[in-house]
Motif scaffolding. Sequence first.
Motif: not given
Lengths: 241, 407
Positions: B36-39, B41-46, B49-56, B267-276
Amino acid sequence: MKKKALHKRTVEAVRGIDFEVKPGEIYGLLGPNGAGKTTTLRCISTLMRPTAGTVEVGGLNTVSAGERVRERISFLTNDLKLDEHFSPDFTMKFFGELRQMSPKAIEERKDVLFEALRITGFKNQPIKEFSTGMRQKLAIAVSLLHDPEVVVFDEPTNGLDVITARTVTELLLAMKQDKKTILVSTHEMSVAEGLCDRIGILISGSLVMEGTLEHILKTTGTRSLADAFFWLYKEYGGENG
Amino acid sequence: MDKRLLSIVRKELRRVFTDRRLVMTVLILPGLSIALIYSVMGMITGDMNSQRDLHTYRLVVHEAPGNFSDYLEGRCEDRFLLTEKEDSGDALEASLEALRAETVDGVLVFDEGFEKRLEDFKRADSNPNVNVFYNPVSDYSGDAYRWLTTEILPEYREAILGERLGNPAYARVFTVNQDNLNPSVASEEKISSMILGSLMPIFISIFLFAGAMNIGIDMLAGEKERGTLATILLTPVKRETVALGKMISLAIVAMGSTISSLAGILVTLPLSSSLFGGIDMADISVSLDQWLFLGAALVLLAGVYVTLILSLSMIASSVKEAGAYVTPVYMVVLVSGMMAAMGFGGDHLRNYLIPVFGNVLVLRDIFVDEVTWWGFLTNSGVSLLVILMLLLVFRRIFKMERYLYGG
């Protein structure tokens, strides 16, 4: 059983004790709190090693042949508890396995003891749901599972209601009939008077007198065990012990 | 094998696995909470990251040279939103305040007469300066600062130099990796195993110890306190058998807890991979050798932890006291794991001689597929020695009355 002297940490708990319990006899060890009864019984049951002297059970030394002594002995004390998470049924099976009894022997013995102690109806309930008396009865059943030759009970009726206490004393008397060697410690005069063939009085770590009730009354010149006990307690400086 | 040893192991495992509270806290909750925690955190980090890609990026530029705005627009299209200001007195203070308030991401201050001084470049003292301000509290501001100082401004300088030389290509001097589209020689698998190698040993080490700690303390100090241990010791079972039974069952429970925790991560690596570091399970393959080494290393590490925890629990007269003895060891486990994760210690064989730290080093080597027989055998020998010594200590304590009865 021969003379022994015990040390627990730096406290000398018991010294100069020498007594023997015969098959078919109930021997009562009577003494106030802190007199050394539990320490003595722990040495007999192999839970503690005497720092001097020897303790023998059925001719076996409790230190050098501890495991063989434990095969023959039953020890019950309030300090020893059963895991409350398990049921009586599992508890008996577990202790039976530890005593290398066959599954059939465990079942047979369990049925006999549960029936005698009226546990059968509760055998699958977790122990944590039991009353104090029920727990004590189960502890007795566990301690007698292997049908021991020697039974050592420390304050067996302490804290029990009248009915449970009566069940326990009846069981002790039945075992006496079966020629078991029984040693009971107590501070209750009525238990010692009504149950024991011989009584040893322990004060401040010393066995100050032993014999039949008549012998003790005659020697002390008193008319009851309670009077005899208080007379001995004063005589042997129990207040300072 | 002594059947009574099996009875003790079965009883201990039954104690844990039939207690819903313990099953929940030792086996399900670690994996579930980590997942739960890693998912999350991973989603928040992801998402960040995507917000940073779109940020002006909002920049305030003071005394901007005439062509800078055009240059920036041509270089970065719409990634930067420029606000130009003329003077650098009160206006600069207002810009810096806006930067502190995170309403802008960067402030550039060109020297007064920047263009004029560029034109007088032949005078040695005429080199103008650009000050770049950022707010480290803001991720966007940090990104803008890195981008400006390592890419935008150096390239702007190169463009000016090109103009001076008459051809932008002259100023470039040489290019880097122009045709080399894949400069990394490491395979995706190797990169993934490097990331795993830095993370998994610390996870395994901590989860294994944490999984064993509470149950181990209860198994001995708790049983002493409750008086249930002495009841078992009254049976004709060797005390060594009781001790060994407890060790084996604790190791099994600790392994179960560790597997639950690791499963939670994997199991949650697909969601938390941005952490790793964007690790992908598809890039990971573990050879049979690695599995065998891992199995042996885990058994040894579990052995070290279990004997340590049980020995300390045996000395303690209560659960509380045992907790006080075991907690400092947990700190050592945490620090050892972190040091190994940060890459310390793998270059000297002597480090494999250090119990716990050496074990974590071996785990790291296994995950990065760089395990050596010397490192592995050295640490295995030390671990076995530690286990043996602790077993002897444990056995001795188990025979000492003053440690046998709690309270």
